[in-house]
Structure formats: C-alpha cells, structure tokens
Write an enzyme that holds these catalytic residues in place. Structure first.
Site, mmCIF file in Angstrom:
data_model
loop_
_atom_site.group_PDB
_atom_site.id
_atom_site.type_symbol
_atom_site.label_atom_id
_atom_site.label_comp_id
_atom_site.label_asym_id
_atom_site.label_seq_id
_atom_site.Cartn_x
_atom_site.Cartn_y
_atom_site.Cartn_z
ATOM 1 N N GLU A 31 22.825 -2.114 -31.281
ATOM 2 C CA GLU A 31 22.362 -3.299 -30.547
ATOM 3 C C GLU A 31 21.963 -2.928 -29.266
ATOM 4 O OE1 GLU A 31 24.974 -6.894 -30.683
ATOM 5 O OE2 GLU A 31 26.155 -5.581 -31.494
ATOM 6 N N SER A 167 25.289 -9.582 -33.073
ATOM 7 C CA SER A 167 23.809 -9.796 -33.305
ATOM 8 C C SER A 167 23.473 -10.243 -35.038
ATOM 9 C CB SER A 167 23.150 -8.758 -32.952
ATOM 10 O OG SER A 167 23.064 -8.599 -31.421
ATOM 11 N N TYR A 237 16.465 -12.664 -31.984
ATOM 12 C CA TYR A 237 15.589 -11.937 -31.395
ATOM 13 C C TYR A 237 14.319 -11.911 -31.230
ATOM 14 C CZ TYR A 237 20.349 -10.544 -30.042
ATOM 15 O OH TYR A 237 21.588 -10.528 -29.744
ATOM 16 N N ARG A 276 31.557 -16.178 -24.875
ATOM 17 C CA ARG A 276 30.897 -17.156 -25.705
ATOM 18 C C ARG A 276 31.400 -17.427 -27.011
ATOM 19 N NH1 ARG A 276 26.402 -14.678 -27.756
ATOM 20 N NH2 ARG A 276 27.226 -14.812 -29.819
ATOM 21 N N ASP A 278 31.204 -19.019 -30.853
ATOM 22 C CA ASP A 278 30.472 -19.352 -31.720
ATOM 23 C C ASP A 278 31.221 -20.575 -32.812
ATOM 24 O OD1 ASP A 278 28.534 -18.090 -30.594
ATOM 25 O OD2 ASP A 278 28.869 -16.340 -31.860
ATOM 26 N N GLU A 291 33.520 -16.852 -34.066
ATOM 27 C CA GLU A 291 33.904 -15.668 -33.520
ATOM 28 C C GLU A 291 33.850 -16.008 -32.037
ATOM 29 O OE1 GLU A 291 30.223 -12.576 -33.767
ATOM 30 O OE2 GLU A 291 30.590 -13.766 -35.618
ATOM 31 N N ASN A 293 32.724 -13.914 -28.466
ATOM 32 C CA ASN A 293 32.025 -12.856 -27.982
ATOM 33 C C ASN A 293 32.232 -12.517 -26.305
ATOM 34 O OD1 ASN A 293 29.801 -11.265 -26.706
ATOM 35 N ND2 ASN A 293 28.867 -11.574 -28.661
ATOM 36 N N GLY A 297 24.897 -11.906 -24.881
ATOM 37 C CA GLY A 297 23.693 -11.619 -24.470
ATOM 38 C C GLY A 297 23.058 -12.393 -23.104
#
Length: 331
Positions: A31, A167, A237, A276, A278, A291, A293, A297
C-alpha cells in the site's frame, strides 16, 4: 459515550501553531502508493491551518532524524503492516515520540483480523462467522478436505481475505465452491494466513470514530457503492469505480445502531484518537463489523475525510486537534 453521529469542535490557536509535526508515509508494504497520497494530503491540510509539518518515509534515516530533531508529534499515514501492526508505534515509544492514534498493543490486535474478531465476538459485538487458515495447515491437512469442510460449516457465499492486510488486496467474494481454491491462492499471495468468513449481503458502511477531547464520537456513516459490487483495491482508489454517500442512506434508527456498534468496537479493541470501523448492514438493518482500521486512508477518495466533511468539520483543524492532543501526552 455518544451513540449517534457527533460534530465535536476541533481546537485551533497557538497550541497547534507552535508544534513541529512529522508525517510518516510510504513504507515498503503493498500500500506504499496509497500511503504517499495520504501523507501528502495530511501534510497539506496541517500546513493550511498553520502547523509546521514535514513528510518523511519510514526508512533507515528515520531514527537518526528522530534523535537529532524530535518532533512534537507524529502522524502515521503508513498503511499495511508498517503502519498498522504496532511495530513502528513501539519504536516511537522507545524514542519517547508521541503519535496520533492507538498504542502498539491495540494496533497489533486490530491489525490481526481473526484476533480482533475474537475480541469483538467476546464483547457481544456482531461480526460474521469465520475461520482463519494458515497456508501450512491448508497444505498439511489437504486443501480439498479443508475447503469442503469450510463450505459445509459456513455456507456460500464466502469472503476470503488476508488475515493481516488492507485496501482490499487479496480479497475475493466466493459464490461457488469451485471458485474457492483460486480465491485462497490469491489471498496467500498477500499473507500466510487467510481469513474466510460468511459473506453477509447488504450495504457497505464505514464509520469513522474521532476523539477530539470529549471521548470517542462517531462521524456520520459513509455508504460505499462499488460499481462491480466488491470494494476491492481498484474500487477504492480508481476514480469512477465507486460511489459514496455521506451520510449513508439509512434511517435514523439504523444510523443510531450502526454508530453504537462502531463505538463499541473502537472501545473493545482499546483504540485511541481515530479509527475507522467497516461494517455491513444487512437487509434486516442489523450491522456486522468486518474489520477496524487504526490508520485510515487520507486520500481524496478515502472514507475518513468524507465523514469529517459530512460532519461539517474542517479536515485540517481536526488533524490539528489530534496532533495537539498527541503532543500533550508527552508533556
């Protein structure tokens, strides 16, 4: 603790203006490119609110630089193992350099998805049923027998993804048993352990959690609508591959439940400052944590900045508050 989206007020003023902040980005993970984009955006946002900041890679020059000119605080914009497995945070602790985000122990826990899911399940937080399968066991026990048992136990469809990674790299939805071996091989290209979990159809939602001085508070949920149905690396992305709705198109009761679960996950894993979460919101409105994070990002298509904007907050001021709070921990 609030169970609904909040709009905390970031601080501004001389406290942030006097800081020297180091933004770490790059690294050697898969990443790296995303991390560099995150780092540059963080750098620009901090400078826009008057914070002295510089961008640096996590390489052999880092420790001498920390010794020669210790920053007041570090923002870790590294993704993948370098920024999320806790090792870099441990080194920063050794150097007595404060940083934004959770400590090394909590970072290690969140980074390992099977371990994190076990903690969530023990805390009563909903997460899809799963099995973690190291590559060695996969080979030793016989691939066909193991995969047949997984399908019998968890059913179809399934989600296969690296136990440690981000990612969407190495992740795949498996809708037919015949596709499972290829998905496992693709996953093992990114990690030695595969996480196979029951696929829950529904709305992809991300809830960012921030602590700007009043305890953890949830930002408005962001709904994720990937064009091909899977939120993989390209969908994350590549412009035009995904549509985001901030806030998510949820009714008030579901929004409250989603943010409540996200805050509970943040707390159960012992996180700090920012995370964050998810989730998938099923057709019945129930959220399931996929999950968490610890180094979200920060790019132009990342979910945390979208959530901050949806909350009516300024990205640079939020970062200024976070670095001010991090610097105060050393003082």
């Amino acid at each position: 603790m609030s169970d609904s989206p909040a709009t905390p007020t970031p601080v501004t003023g001389s406290a942030a203006d006097e800081l020297h902040v180091l933004v770490l980005a790059g690294g050697l993970s898969y990443e790296r490119d995303v991390s560099l984009r995150s780092g540059r955006r963080v750098l620009d946002a901090l400078r826009a609110v008057g914070v002295e900041a510089e961008l640096r890679d996590a390489d052999v020059a880092l420790l001498p630089a920390l010794t020669a000119d210790p920053p007041d605080a570090v923002v870790i914009a590294l993704h993948g193992a370098t920024g999320e497995d806790g090792s870099l945070r441990g080194v920063l602790d050794l150097c007595d350099v404060p940083y934004v985000g959770c400590d090394a122990r909590s970072s290690r826990l969140a980074w390992d998805k099977p371990s994190a899911k076990a903690v969530l399940r023990e805390s009563g937080i909903p997460t899809p049923d799963w099995v973690a399968l190291p590559h060695d066991r996969f080979s030793e026990l016989g691939a066909v027998a193991v995969l047949d048992r997984i399908v019998d136990r968890l059913g179809l469809p399934l989600m296969v993804k690296p136990a440690q990674g981000g990612s969407g790299l190495g992740a795949a939805v498996v809708r037919e048993a015949a596709s499972l071996p290829a998905a496992m091989v693709g996953c093992f290209a990114y990690d030695q352990t595969a996480l196979v979990e029951r696929y829950v159809p529904g709305m992809d939602v991300a809830v960012s959690v921030l602590d700007l001085g009043r305890g953890p508070q949830a930002m408005p949920p962001v709904e994720i609508v990937p064009r091909n149905g899977v939120y993989d690396y390209a969908a994350r992305y590549t412009a035009g591959r995904t549509t985001w709705h901030a806030p998510a198109r949820l009714d008030a009761a579901t929004t409250a439940r989603v943010t409540e679960v996200a805050l509970a996950a943040h707390t159960a894993l012992g996180l700090r400052d920012v995370s964050r979460v998810d989730l998938i919101v099923g057709a019945d409105g129930d959220p399931h944590v996929l999950e968490v994070n610890v180094s979200p990002g920060m790019t132009e298509t990342s979910l945390l900045p979208l959530a901050i904007q949806a909350a009516g907050l300024d990205f640079g001021r939020v970062l200024g508050t976070l670095v001010t709070r991090a610097a105060a921990r050393r003082r």
